[in-house]
Design an enzyme around this catalytic site. Structure first.
Site, PDB file in Angstrom:
ATOM      1  N   TYR A 136       0.924  -1.325   0.026  1.00  0.00           N
ATOM      2  CA  TYR A 136      -0.095   0.004  -0.034  1.00  0.00           C
ATOM      3  C   TYR A 136       0.974   1.356   0.106  1.00  0.00           C
ATOM      4  O   TYR A 136       2.164   1.126  -0.389  1.00  0.00           O
ATOM      5  CB  TYR A 136      -0.630  -0.204   1.355  1.00  0.00           C
ATOM      6  CG  TYR A 136      -2.047   0.818   1.348  1.00  0.00           C
ATOM      7  CD1 TYR A 136      -3.155   0.836   0.235  1.00  0.00           C
ATOM      8  CD2 TYR A 136      -2.178   1.532   2.406  1.00  0.00           C
ATOM      9  CE1 TYR A 136      -4.070   1.679   0.094  1.00  0.00           C
ATOM     10  CE2 TYR A 136      -3.429   2.288   2.515  1.00  0.00           C
ATOM     11  CZ  TYR A 136      -4.411   2.451   1.609  1.00  0.00           C
ATOM     12  OH  TYR A 136      -5.279   3.314   1.432  1.00  0.00           O
ATOM     13  N   ARG A 189      -6.114  10.179 -10.979  1.00  0.00           N
ATOM     14  CA  ARG A 189      -5.527  10.923  -9.614  1.00  0.00           C
ATOM     15  C   ARG A 189      -5.221   9.690  -8.857  1.00  0.00           C
ATOM     16  O   ARG A 189      -5.732   9.434  -7.778  1.00  0.00           O
ATOM     17  CB  ARG A 189      -6.828  11.754  -9.150  1.00  0.00           C
ATOM     18  CG  ARG A 189      -6.340  12.743  -8.027  1.00  0.00           C
ATOM     19  CD  ARG A 189      -5.717  12.100  -6.533  1.00  0.00           C
ATOM     20  NE  ARG A 189      -6.899  11.788  -5.659  1.00  0.00           N
ATOM     21  CZ  ARG A 189      -6.763  10.623  -4.880  1.00  0.00           C
ATOM     22  NH1 ARG A 189      -5.719  10.047  -4.932  1.00  0.00           N
ATOM     23  NH2 ARG A 189      -7.577  10.960  -3.997  1.00  0.00           N
ATOM     24  N   LYS A 207      -5.594  -2.130  -2.814  1.00  0.00           N
ATOM     25  CA  LYS A 207      -6.933  -1.878  -1.791  1.00  0.00           C
ATOM     26  C   LYS A 207      -7.707  -3.139  -1.545  1.00  0.00           C
ATOM     27  O   LYS A 207      -8.114  -3.583  -0.510  1.00  0.00           O
ATOM     28  CB  LYS A 207      -7.875  -0.944  -2.384  1.00  0.00           C
ATOM     29  CG  LYS A 207      -7.361   0.478  -2.672  1.00  0.00           C
ATOM     30  CD  LYS A 207      -7.784   1.214  -1.138  1.00  0.00           C
ATOM     31  CE  LYS A 207      -7.126   2.717  -1.341  1.00  0.00           C
ATOM     32  NZ  LYS A 207      -7.332   3.491  -0.450  1.00  0.00           N
ATOM     33  N   GLU A 279     -12.085   4.501  -6.615  1.00  0.00           N
ATOM     34  CA  GLU A 279     -11.085   4.881  -6.153  1.00  0.00           C
ATOM     35  C   GLU A 279     -10.175   5.549  -7.038  1.00  0.00           C
ATOM     36  O   GLU A 279      -9.716   5.371  -8.352  1.00  0.00           O
ATOM     37  CB  GLU A 279     -10.099   3.451  -5.864  1.00  0.00           C
ATOM     38  CG  GLU A 279      -8.913   3.795  -4.978  1.00  0.00           C
ATOM     39  CD  GLU A 279      -9.241   4.125  -3.681  1.00  0.00           C
ATOM     40  OE1 GLU A 279     -10.129   3.287  -2.826  1.00  0.00           O
ATOM     41  OE2 GLU A 279      -8.681   5.108  -3.051  1.00  0.00           O
ATOM     42  N   ASP A 280      -9.560   6.976  -6.712  1.00  0.00           N
ATOM     43  CA  ASP A 280      -8.440   7.476  -7.353  1.00  0.00           C
ATOM     44  C   ASP A 280      -8.808   7.990  -8.520  1.00  0.00           C
ATOM     45  O   ASP A 280      -8.287   7.982  -9.819  1.00  0.00           O
ATOM     46  CB  ASP A 280      -7.202   6.952  -7.429  1.00  0.00           C
ATOM     47  CG  ASP A 280      -6.607   6.746  -6.008  1.00  0.00           C
ATOM     48  OD1 ASP A 280      -7.288   7.338  -4.705  1.00  0.00           O
ATOM     49  OD2 ASP A 280      -5.416   6.315  -5.776  1.00  0.00           O
ATOM     50  N   ASP A 302     -14.073   6.019  -1.940  1.00  0.00           N
ATOM     51  CA  ASP A 302     -13.118   5.984  -0.841  1.00  0.00           C
ATOM     52  C   ASP A 302     -12.530   7.030  -0.498  1.00  0.00           C
ATOM     53  O   ASP A 302     -12.246   7.603   0.658  1.00  0.00           O
ATOM     54  CB  ASP A 302     -12.009   4.889  -1.404  1.00  0.00           C
ATOM     55  CG  ASP A 302     -11.156   4.289  -0.117  1.00  0.00           C
ATOM     56  OD1 ASP A 302     -11.659   4.295   0.753  1.00  0.00           O
ATOM     57  OD2 ASP A 302      -9.930   4.387  -0.491  1.00  0.00           O
ATOM     58  N   ASP A 303     -12.226   7.960  -1.367  1.00  0.00           N
ATOM     59  CA  ASP A 303     -11.339   9.180  -1.263  1.00  0.00           C
ATOM     60  C   ASP A 303     -12.181  10.336  -0.647  1.00  0.00           C
ATOM     61  O   ASP A 303     -11.979  11.130   0.283  1.00  0.00           O
ATOM     62  CB  ASP A 303     -10.907   9.509  -2.773  1.00  0.00           C
ATOM     63  CG  ASP A 303      -9.895   8.630  -3.371  1.00  0.00           C
ATOM     64  OD1 ASP A 303      -8.874   8.296  -2.722  1.00  0.00           O
ATOM     65  OD2 ASP A 303     -10.142   8.351  -4.200  1.00  0.00           O
ATOM     66  N   ASN A 444      -0.790  11.528   0.214  1.00  0.00           N
ATOM     67  CA  ASN A 444       0.115  10.414  -0.286  1.00  0.00           C
ATOM     68  C   ASN A 444       0.718  10.379  -1.561  1.00  0.00           C
ATOM     69  O   ASN A 444       0.205  11.062  -2.443  1.00  0.00           O
ATOM     70  CB  ASN A 444      -0.765   9.046  -0.379  1.00  0.00           C
ATOM     71  CG  ASN A 444      -1.416   8.800   1.128  1.00  0.00           C
ATOM     72  OD1 ASN A 444      -0.774   8.860   2.289  1.00  0.00           O
ATOM     73  ND2 ASN A 444      -2.833   8.576   1.236  1.00  0.00           N
ATOM     74  N   ASN A 488      -5.385   7.123   7.627  1.00  0.00           N
ATOM     75  CA  ASN A 488      -5.679   6.696   6.232  1.00  0.00           C
ATOM     76  C   ASN A 488      -6.832   5.744   6.097  1.00  0.00           C
ATOM     77  O   ASN A 488      -7.372   4.936   6.924  1.00  0.00           O
ATOM     78  CB  ASN A 488      -4.277   5.709   5.726  1.00  0.00           C
ATOM     79  CG  ASN A 488      -4.466   5.405   4.377  1.00  0.00           C
ATOM     80  OD1 ASN A 488      -5.240   4.733   3.698  1.00  0.00           O
ATOM     81  ND2 ASN A 488      -3.406   6.080   3.647  1.00  0.00           N
TER      82      ASN A 488
END
Ligand SMILES: NC(=O)C1=CN([C@@H]2O[C@H](COP(=O)(O)OP(=O)(O)OC[C@H]3O[C@@H](n4cnc5c(N)ncnc54)[C@H](OP(=O)(O)O)[C@@H]3O)[C@@H](O)[C@H]2O)C=CC1
Ligand SMILES: CC(=O)C(=O)O
Ligand SMILES: [Mg+2]
Length: 588
Positions: A136, A189, A207, A279-280, A302-303, A444, A488
């Site tokens: 991770y 991202r 993840k 995610e991202d 999640d973000d 991160n 996190n």
């Protein structure tokens, strides 16, 4: 591949297809297919001999017993020694520790996952604090940047624009059927590293390995997906080893239609109760995708939401140390994107629930700075929609230090994706204004953290409570050891996901995120507080996840959104009983 996907609107899929185990009846269509339709000829067979050793789900390497070697035609294919899983684990940890370069550890672990799945998870579960930074953040960030060069065996499912019109068929190529959780990215991202295109695959893979290790979801129920709509990263477009489509990103209607086809295909293939974690994604798509699909699918971002829940948990826990309620704080964020506004909104909601004040009022205690300065009402017209609720009355302020001096926050949260933006001047100003400043550098990987743990403790003379998105080692300052916490979202999503799955949830609601925050905060012990921690250590993460799952499930039942009925009496025990164990099974 040949037949076109059935035209099924996303909101008219029967909910009767997937059970608790994601069990699906004839979703692959073999039974109902007419003669002129094409079907995928999946077969299941009992593995033995060489193919058994090559199947990561069943391979045990030198731990196959003599009886198993005889029964499964393995004799002679392995040297004579029989090792226990514990000895294998010790050997592998010893080998891993020989690598001094983190990326080598990452590659060794990915090889293990591809070779012997149970041993991989046993290692990860038993050595979580040591291995989390490898699978991770921060190492997964470097792995994504170099994914093309280190690429050996594909992991997860790649869905590119080339598959437009036949995404459902691509999903059917995935060998596992009982999928319960999908983590999907479009790679735009990746952490604070920007657009990594198709190479973002490391994130859903990482993840989901945490879903299993930290949350106990079976590996076979997890599906990492990368949607490849191109990349705007020039370096990757010119990289001969790049693994994705070499074209600029699709946008607008083309992007929306492709994502819609994907979301419909997911629901059609796996039913209503498959959890999709976004995610991202970049924020210009993330908020829209979440609001569009949260009414028709079991989705969360999640973000935006997972991060909000974990930060709120830390703030709830910090109340015990600081002796202040949430409403007594003034919050300042550097970064007003997914993480920043997501956290801000959940804090405002929580204060509103606690005090009875309208959310418009509680938002006024929360301020955000973006790349153009403090978000204030005179900027409102030009702001993206997710920033507008935070445009409070104030004169313009150009930068963070100006905002710290003007707003005098008690809590400073970094969600900018830009490293070293909490300068000495900023951190010292926090220490001047507060006896115990709470500073969270959430960006991160480590290179993008707004400040390091050492900087936070040194510049506040050891008075800060500090947490960061990527881990930092304990810091010695003035003869005392300080333990930074890791703020996190990986504290939240595995337990949240387990709670949703075990209750058969059909939608995610803010109240479930609040329940997850409360449950996580409740796991922080007096000993943790004494060490300056507002999060519990990861060494107990499975127990923590079971408690989070139980609270989320309880809320899901309370809201009438659970389909796994009747409600189990003891939800913590039920959560524990649902958790995957990596211990080897015996073969007949
Ligand atoms: N710890 C955790 O669990 C998590 C950490 N994160 C991390 O948070 C970071 C941000 O993620 P996310 O919110 O999704 O990203 P977004 O792109 O949605 O938001 C970034 C925000 O930071 C602002 N920003 C960028 N540069 C500066 C600067 N120099 N000064 C002030 N503001 C700046 C941007 O401003 P503008 O809008 O003007 O462009 C934008 O508002 C990432 O590094 C990510 O890894 C994310 C999720 C979870
Ligand atoms: C942790 C996480 O989700 C991120 O940095 O994007
Ligand atoms: Mg993320």
């Amino acid at each position: 591949m040949g037949s076109t996907p059935a035209e099924v609107p996303c909101d008219v899929v029967s909910d009767n297809r997937s059970g608790l185990g994601g069990g699906i009846s004839d979703v692959y269509g073999e039974d109902l297919a007419t003669l002129d339709q094409l079907v995928t000829p999946w077969v299941s067979s009992v593995a033995s001999g060489y193919s058994l050793m090559r199947d990561p789900r069943y391979n045990k390497g030198l731990a196959f017993t003599d009886k198993e070697r005889d029964a499964h035609y393995l004799t002679g294919l392995l040297p004579p020694v029989v090792l226990s899983q514990e000895v294998q684990e010790r050997k592998l940890m010893h080998n891993l520790r020989q690598y001094t370069v983190p990326l080598q550890r990452y590659m060794a672990l990915m090889d293990l996952q591809e070779r012997n799945e149970r041993l991989f998870y046993k290692l990860l579960i038993d050595n979580v604090e040591e291995l989390l930074p490898v699978v991770y953040t921060p190492t997964v960030g470097e792995a994504c940047q170099k994914y093309g060069s280190i690429f050996r065996k594909p992991q997860g499912l790649y869905i590119s624009l080339k598959e437009k019109g036949r995404i459902l068929e691509v999903l059917k190529n995935w060998p596992q059927r009982g999928i319960q959780v999908i983590v999907v990215t479009d790679g735009e991202r990746i952490l604070g590293l920007g657009d990594l295109g198709c190479q973002g695959m490391g994130i859903p893979v990482g993840k989901l390995s945490l879903y299993t290790a930290l949350g106990g979801i079976r590996p076979s129920a997890c599906l990492p997906i990368t949607i490849d709509v191109g990349t705007n990263n020039e370096k990757l477009l010119n990289d001969e080893f790049y693994i994705g489509l070499k074209q600029r990103r699709a946008t607008g209607q083309e992007y929306a239609e492709f994502l819609h086809e994907f979301m419909c295909a997911v629901k059609q293939n796996y039913g209503e109760k498959v959890l999709v974690q976004f995610e991202d994604f970049a924020n210009h798509n993330a908020f829209d995708l979440l609001s569009k699909y949260s009414t028709s699918h079991l989705v969360f971002n999640d973000d935006i939401q997972g991060t909000a829940s974990v930060v709120l948990a830390g703030l709830i826990a910090a109340q015990k140390v600081l002796g202040k309620s949430l409403a007594d704080h003034t919050f300042l964020f550097l970064g007003a994107g997914e993480a920043g506004t997501g956290i801000a909104e959940l804090i405002a909601l929580k204060i509103s629930k606690e005090t009875g004040a309208p959310i418009d009022e509680t938002r006024k205690k929360i301020w955000l700075v973006d790349s153009k300065g403090l978000i204030v009402s005179s900027r409102k017209e030009s702001l993206q929609h997710f920033k507008q609720p935070w445009a409070h009355e104030h004169e313009p302020v150009k930068n963070l230090i100006g905002a710290v001096n003007a707003i005098k926050p008690t809590v400073l949260i970094g969600t900018s994706g830009v490293g070293q933006t909490f300068t000495q001047e900023v951190v010292e100003a926090m220490a001047t204004n507060n006896e115990t400043p709470l500073i969270l550098a959430l960006s991160n990987p480590t290179s993008q953290a707004e400040c390091t743990a050492e900087q936070a403790y040194t510049w506040t003379k050891g008075r800060a409570i500090f947490g960061s998105g990527s881990p930092f080692d304990p810091v010695e300052y003035d003869g005392k050891t300080y333990f930074p916490g890791q703020a996190n979202n990986c504290y939240i999503f595995p337990g949240l996901g387990l709670g949703l799955i075990m209750s058969g949830a059909i939608r995610v609601r803010d109240d479930m995120l609040l329940a997850a925050s409360e449950a996580l905060a409740a796991q922080v012990t007096e000993e943790n507080f004494a060490n300056g921690l507002i999060y519990p250590p990861f060494s107990n993460i499975r127990e923590i996840s079971a408690n989070i799952a139980a609270s989320v499930a309880a809320k899901t039942y309370e809201l009438g959104l659970a389909s796994n009925l009747p409600r189990p009496k003891d939800l913590v025990k039920f959560a524990e009983s649902c958790m995957y164990s990596p211990v080897y099974r015996n073969y007949r």
